[in-house]
Design a protein around this motif. Structure first.
Motif, short mmCIF file in Angstrom:
data_model
loop_
_atom_site.label_atom_id
_atom_site.label_comp_id
_atom_site.label_asym_id
_atom_site.label_seq_id
_atom_site.Cartn_x
_atom_site.Cartn_y
_atom_site.Cartn_z
N ASN A 48 0.85 -1.20 0.00
CA ASN A 48 0.00 0.00 0.00
C ASN A 48 0.87 1.24 0.00
O ASN A 48 1.88 1.30 0.69
N LYS A 52 0.69 2.41 -6.93
CA LYS A 52 -0.03 1.61 -7.92
C LYS A 52 -1.18 2.40 -8.56
O LYS A 52 -1.30 2.45 -9.79
N THR A 53 -2.00 3.03 -7.71
CA THR A 53 -3.14 3.78 -8.23
C THR A 53 -2.66 4.97 -9.06
O THR A 53 -3.22 5.25 -10.14
N GLN A 89 -11.15 1.28 -8.09
CA GLN A 89 -11.35 0.62 -6.81
C GLN A 89 -12.68 1.04 -6.20
O GLN A 89 -13.39 0.23 -5.62
N ASP A 171 -8.00 -1.63 -10.73
CA ASP A 171 -7.35 -1.16 -9.52
C ASP A 171 -7.85 -1.96 -8.32
O ASP A 171 -9.01 -1.80 -7.92
N GLU A 172 -7.01 -2.82 -7.79
CA GLU A 172 -7.34 -3.64 -6.61
C GLU A 172 -8.72 -4.30 -6.72
O GLU A 172 -9.55 -4.17 -5.82
N ALA A 175 -9.76 -6.49 -3.70
CA ALA A 175 -9.63 -5.94 -2.34
C ALA A 175 -10.81 -6.31 -1.45
O ALA A 175 -10.63 -6.58 -0.27
N SER A 203 -3.88 -4.33 -10.49
CA SER A 203 -3.07 -3.99 -9.32
C SER A 203 -3.56 -4.78 -8.12
O SER A 203 -4.75 -5.06 -7.98
N ALA A 204 -2.62 -5.16 -7.27
CA ALA A 204 -2.95 -5.93 -6.07
C ALA A 204 -1.80 -5.76 -5.09
O ALA A 204 -0.65 -5.59 -5.49
N HIS A 205 -2.11 -5.79 -3.80
CA HIS A 205 -1.01 -5.73 -2.83
C HIS A 205 -0.55 -7.14 -2.45
O HIS A 205 0.39 -7.31 -1.69
#
Lengths: 283, 306
Positions: A48, A52-53, A89, A171-172, A175, A203-205
């Protein structure tokens, strides 16, 4: 698991060339470069706050880079000249929103146009086919606000895909999903990328849910990026250089854990990797 | 049948020129408010709509003080206010509520001053009532054209930007990434909202304009699941509430011995309030039935809400 011979021959869809972004005096992205080809599934991985965003917003043309450039299909990116599918997201899908799943998808077709549209058979047929392609026929007439997180994600993917983009950014998307819904969405995206030769950047954490389908990874840490096939990027050497401090990569039961190298930090990083799974994150 | 009609419509309702004007203006205002209101509610701009009513009040009372009719004041101040609020909203989303509230307070303060000066220096004793609570029965027939043209412009603007507006409501980022005219749509919508609020300030009063703007759309959104459905339902609800309110206000002249008609705005707003409550009944009953039949019902709802 992953077919890298295909990725080598794929035509280039997205080129990110030495993109740097400073926001409020902070260097968010530092000379980020990578390319993605058609049919490739690329994971944009990073903790985080890694940027990414911001990177996705630069690719979309919503954020102007301080330096560097983005090319989609060999031309500088502009929202008007090539459609890029985008699943952000945060999307406002509350129960009061008077839209059925099919209405949301239809907005993806012509939501950027002026004037009122008249009902057309071609249009509703296109929407129906798209809902079918993402396996959303069942809830096509349900209010989107009443759908589950995984179902909403399918509707948003359909909305992003119906304009026939060559590049799809998410985007995520995992999540707020439980593990099974997340796996279904990943399988869907991998199939879409392959069948329609779309470049998918997600995107992913947490990278573990993506490992079975990911062709390439763009690993982002501290504003800097390393990209390539997963096993070449997710290594102690590359990530140590990226993070700027010692990092170890552990393979445990087919899962990859990235932990800080120093003994006192290892526990904290392992904890973070363990809790940052797809089921985590405030719902 | 004739007796029933006589009981519902007191003498002269169909021949009164004031009633003709009121019914015509009421219908136009109700339709424009309903259409604008559906988008206002979806975009979460109800507070901005209310603030524009207060800004309109300041303009209307200033116009009266200058010896004009209130409509140009309502419209002019509303459009200026909308422009300012659009600028604030675009630059700092988080500051929007605060700025709106401060503009709103200043506008009411100005209204207080203008109305005081108006009533003391010009002896137009009805001014306060007229600006704050509407003047649908005392509006001249000549105003109908202006109301229709302004209403038409507001509706045409919204029709032009309806799709980008909806897409931006779902997600401004998706809309911008698709190259939708988000900025222009937002600005045009604020202007349409200002015109709509100005028109309903004329009809039911600046302070009550929010009721007509938000009430019928909110009721409609409870019972429909598409945007076109909500638009049609809100228009029908708004027109019905306005016409019924006009009828009751007209009839109220004959209710008491004192022959004092009650304010039309009260009836319209009361009908809207009751309608909104009634529109929530089906969902509330269904929820109660679910909770009664399955013990897991309540838990399911909590999950959906979360």
């Amino acid at each position: 698991m992953t077919d890298h011979t295909r990725t080598a021959a794929a035509p280039e869809i997205l080129r990110v060339d030495r993109v740097s972004v400073s926001l409020a005096g902070r260097q968010v992205l530092d000379e980020v470069s990578f390319t993605i080809g058609g049919g490739e599934f690329t994971g944009l991985i990073g903790p985080n706050g890694a940027g990414k965003t911001t990177l996705l917003r630069v690719i979309l043309g919503l954020q102007r880079p301080t330096s560097g450039q983005v090319e989609v299909l060999g031309r500088p990116r502009s929202p008007r000249n090539q459609p890029v599918g985008y699943v952000p997201q945060k999307v406002l899908l509350d129960p009061d929103m008077p839209m059925r799943a099919r209405d949301v998808v239809a907005l993806g077709l012509d939501g950027n146009r002026y004037g009122i549209r008249l009902p057309s058979r071609d249009r509703s047929e296109a929407v129906r086919a798209m809902l079918h392609a993402v396996d959303a026929d069942r809830f096509a007439d349900a209010r989107v606000g009443n759908l589950s997180g995984g179902e909403q994600q399918r509707v948003l993917i359909a909305q992003a895909l119906i304009s026939r983009p060559r590049l799809l950014l998410l985007d995520e998307p995992l999540a707020n999903l439980d593990l099974r819904s997340g796996q279904e969405i990943i399988a869907l995206l991998a199939r879409v990328a392959r069948e329609q030769q779309i470049a998918v950047l997600l995107s992913a954490h947490e990278m573990n849910p993506l490992l079975p389908v990911m062709d390439r990874v763009v690993y982002l840490a501290g504003g800097r990026a390393a990209s390539g096939p997963t096993e070449q990027v997710v290594t102690p050497e590359v990530l140590t250089r990226l993070y700027g401090h010692p990092v170890d990569v552990l393979h445990v039961h087919g899962r990859v854990l990235v932990v800080a190298g120093a003994a006192d930090e290892a526990a904290a990083a392992a904890h973070e990797a363990a809790t940052a799974g797809p089921a985590a994150g405030a719902g | 049948m004739h007796q029933l009609q006589a009981a519902v419509f007191e003498p002269g309702f169909f021949t009164s020129p004031q009633v003709h004007v009121a019914v015509t203006i009421g219908a136009v205002v109700a339709v424009v408010s309903a259409v604008t209101g559906v988008f206002t509610v979806l975009r979460g701009q109800s507070f901005a709509g209310h603030a524009l009513g207060d800004v309109s009040a300041a303009g209307g009372s200033a116009a009266l003080l200058l010896g004009l009719t209130p409509l140009p004041g309502f419209v002019g101040a509303g459009i200026a206010g909308a422009g300012v609020m659009d600028m604030i909203g675009v630059q700092r989303l988080r500051g929007r509520d605060l700025a709106t509230g401060i503009v709103l307070g200043a506008a009411i303060g100005c209204s207080a001053l203008f109305l005081y000066l108006g009533t003391t220096t010009r002896s137009t004793t009805g001014a306060t009532q007229q600006i704050l609570f509407g003047s649908i029965f005392t509006t001249t027939p000549g105003t109908i054209t202006a109301v229709a043209v302004l209403g038409g412009v507001a509706l045409a603007s919204i029709a032009a930007i309806a799709r980008p507006l909806l897409l931006a409501t779902l997600s401004p980022d998706i809309a911008a990434a698709r190259g939708a005219p988000v900025r222009l749509a937002g600005l045009l919508f604020m202007l349409a909202l200002a015109v709509s609020v100005a028109l309903s300030s004329l009809a039911i009063g600046a302070i009550l304009s929010t009721a007509l703007l938000i009430g019928p759309p909110a009721a409609a959104l409870r019972v429909t699941k598409t945007v076109p459905g909500a638009l049609v339902t809100a228009c029908l609800t708004g027109v019905a509430a306005t016409w019924l309110g006009i009828l009751l206000a007209y009839d109220s002249f004959y209710w008491g011995a004192g022959h004092q008609p009650l304010p039309v705005s009260f009836f319209i707003v009361a009908i809207i309030f009751v309608t909104y409550q009634a529109a929530g009944l089906p969902a509330a009953l269904a929820a109660r039935r679910r909770a009664a039949t399955s013990p897991a019902g309540a838990a399911d709802r909590d999950q959906v809400a979360a």
